[in-house]
Design an enzyme around this catalytic site. Sequence first.
Site, PDB file in Angstrom:
ATOM      1  CB  CYS A 105      -0.954  -0.020   1.295  1.00 15.04           C
ATOM      2  SG  CYS A 105      -1.983   1.371   0.965  1.00 15.04           S
ATOM      3  CG  HIS A 210      -6.881   1.934  -0.877  1.00 12.44           C
ATOM      4  ND1 HIS A 210      -7.040   0.690  -1.063  1.00 12.44           N
ATOM      5  CD2 HIS A 210      -5.819   2.139   0.103  1.00 12.44           C
ATOM      6  CE1 HIS A 210      -6.128  -0.003  -0.528  1.00 12.44           C
ATOM      7  NE2 HIS A 210      -5.315   0.829   0.435  1.00 12.44           N
ATOM      8  CG  PHE A 211      -7.367   9.265  -0.996  1.00 11.59           C
ATOM      9  CD1 PHE A 211      -6.838   8.733  -0.044  1.00 11.59           C
ATOM     10  CD2 PHE A 211      -6.448  10.434  -1.784  1.00 11.59           C
ATOM     11  CE1 PHE A 211      -5.591   9.192   0.639  1.00 11.59           C
ATOM     12  CE2 PHE A 211      -5.458  10.668  -1.182  1.00 11.59           C
ATOM     13  CZ  PHE A 211      -4.850  10.506  -0.013  1.00 11.59           C
ATOM     14  CG  HIS A 331       2.113   3.598   3.273  1.00  3.48           C
ATOM     15  ND1 HIS A 331       1.780   4.706   2.800  1.00  3.48           N
ATOM     16  CD2 HIS A 331       1.071   2.859   3.485  1.00  3.48           C
ATOM     17  CE1 HIS A 331       0.289   4.616   2.328  1.00  3.48           C
ATOM     18  NE2 HIS A 331      -0.047   3.334   2.866  1.00  3.48           N
ATOM     19  CG  ASN A 332       1.279  -1.579   4.551  1.00  2.42           C
ATOM     20  OD1 ASN A 332       1.437  -0.769   5.382  1.00  2.42           O
ATOM     21  ND2 ASN A 332       0.040  -2.112   4.481  1.00  2.42           N
ATOM     22  CG  HIS A 397       0.979   5.298   6.781  1.00  5.16           C
ATOM     23  ND1 HIS A 397       0.626   5.501   8.208  1.00  5.16           N
ATOM     24  CD2 HIS A 397      -0.193   4.552   6.200  1.00  5.16           C
ATOM     25  CE1 HIS A 397      -0.552   5.006   8.499  1.00  5.16           C
ATOM     26  NE2 HIS A 397      -0.959   4.393   7.319  1.00  5.16           N
ATOM     27  N   GLY A 400      -3.337   8.860  10.949  1.00  7.40           N
ATOM     28  CA  GLY A 400      -3.615   7.737  11.807  1.00  7.40           C
ATOM     29  C   GLY A 400      -5.079   7.906  12.326  1.00  7.40           C
TER      30      GLY A 400
END
Lengths: 475, 137
Positions: A105, A210-211, A331-332, A397, A400
């Site tokens: 992601c 997600h966007f 970021h994952n 990232h 949060g």
Amino acid sequence: MANMMMQKTDLKKINDETWEISKGSRADMRVPARIYASEELLEEMLKGRSIGQLINLSTMPGIVGHAVVMPDAHEGYGSPIGGVFATRVSDGVISPGAVGYDINCGVRLLYSDRGIEEMHGMIEPLAHEIMRLVPSGMGHGHKEKMTIVELDEVLEGGVAERHAKGYATGEDVERCEASGKLAWADAKAVSHMAKMRGVDQLGTLGSGNHFLEIQKVDEIFDEDVAHAFGLFKGQVVVMIHTGSRGLGHQIATDYIKIMIGAMREYGIEIPDRELACAPFASAEGQRYFAAMACGANFAWANRQMITWHVRNAWQKIVGDRNLRLLYDVAHNIAKKEGDILVHRKGATRAFPPRHPELPEVYRKTGQPVLIPGSMGTASYVLAGMESGKDAFYSACHGAGRTMSRHEAVRELSIKEVRKGLEDKGIIVKAASSRGLVEEAPQAYKDVDEVVDVVHRAGLAKKVARLVPLAVIKGE
Amino acid sequence: MKTYRELDHPAELRIQVSGNTVEHLFVNAAEALADILSPNRYANIASTEHISVESVDRDAALVDLLNELLARSHTERSVFVPGSVTLSSAEGKMTAEAVMRRYLIPAFDQDIKAVTHQDVHIAQKDGTWQTAIVFDI
């Protein structure tokens, strides 16, 4: 033990943005744990389970340095979201759960050569056209499916494969993390079920957080770096946040199951099953690493295909294809960086200037670090710094979450969320009202505060602040 | 009637399921998954399916069964509503065998990426078998 609640008095304050939990705080810790947070953000973290999950990270076999959590941390599963740790390549472990189900992601930022004043009347039709071209809903893929052979080429080729097919420029390849392709990817390590979950998903946005946003550069903090990045005040840019879709989710599911079975044979015990792992050098470890690489390549190819759709929309509405890639970063993911394997789950790599893995264009500035804000709030561009070494060159990232989705739906109305966005002049294209409410900015931490902590802690420095003009979301 | 109760979680979907027996808990968990994915489904049963998973223990068997159902839901545009679940153990492994009714669905109501192992601890409390389950959404 795994859910032990800590108090602020249990922590050692290193400075205003850095706190430490000593190795002796729990018997199974192998290294200390480090928290990057303001006092206020820390107090919020201490109310939840993210700190307990951070302590669990510190028990991973072969871990080095500190287990780390970023200022946007919140409860995850296994690893906290915002968690970073590194293990020795030689004898440490690899953990699919510490990468996350949504492998790679990540975020990419495209920049135009136009200021907002040159885009009068274009933002809404552009958002409409993008939504028309990019499948964004859950489980909604394309009507046409790839063959398994075509998919395997993407899994092993990433953005390079898309470039060969005419969907990417050479600059897109150069400016993507790892040039958009992890070379050790092996499609044979990916299950048939995972492939079936991916055959109609390439070029789709997905749902949840997600966007795709059309944004404006609102403020420049570092003129020199912004200039090197191609950014200027008032400029129109496009941010894409998505990952490896169902394919990545299934890879993670498959290998967490495999690792749970394998741990017994390697005599590994960990406090949380979601952190199931195997020695990196083992057959299981290497197969997961190869499969993870496939998921990562798919995600980069996915964001590249969305880029292609966005450029098509831009050409139709604006009249040119002048949307260039600033950077694309995961970021994952788990990456070998020297002789350590760095796991980042909800944390962004932030390499400093002169790092050999950076494209030549960013060797002087440091790596662009892209931080999406929550819906309707600011996003940021930062640059990696040498002072981020203690955090394995990592940054936050996003903002949060502070409010559960359940609570957001209970407390907020779609009418007030839409009005809040529209009052800021933000155009909203969303397939689902519930999705919009769940992602309301009230459900997230203050991204300005989170990024300020990252900047003050020396993890990355602020370059530019971006504000949304239009938000396109899945369901 | 809902077979689960929604609990709070900052980012994901956490539910509590229970059952009079462990097998009943498995049935209710599978029903919950189907309900979350799509409470609306076509009236006709598309097929009856026999699904089996082998896992290291009972907790893992629940997660593995639900993940198998989830994966097939995505690839077959269906939801799977349980008729029955049978558990057996041998040689240190737990097997869950389920007979499922498969329904076609027009679309998902809620996307679920995966069923996690987080908070899955099947235990008896107040006369019923209970566990929490966290779905990555």
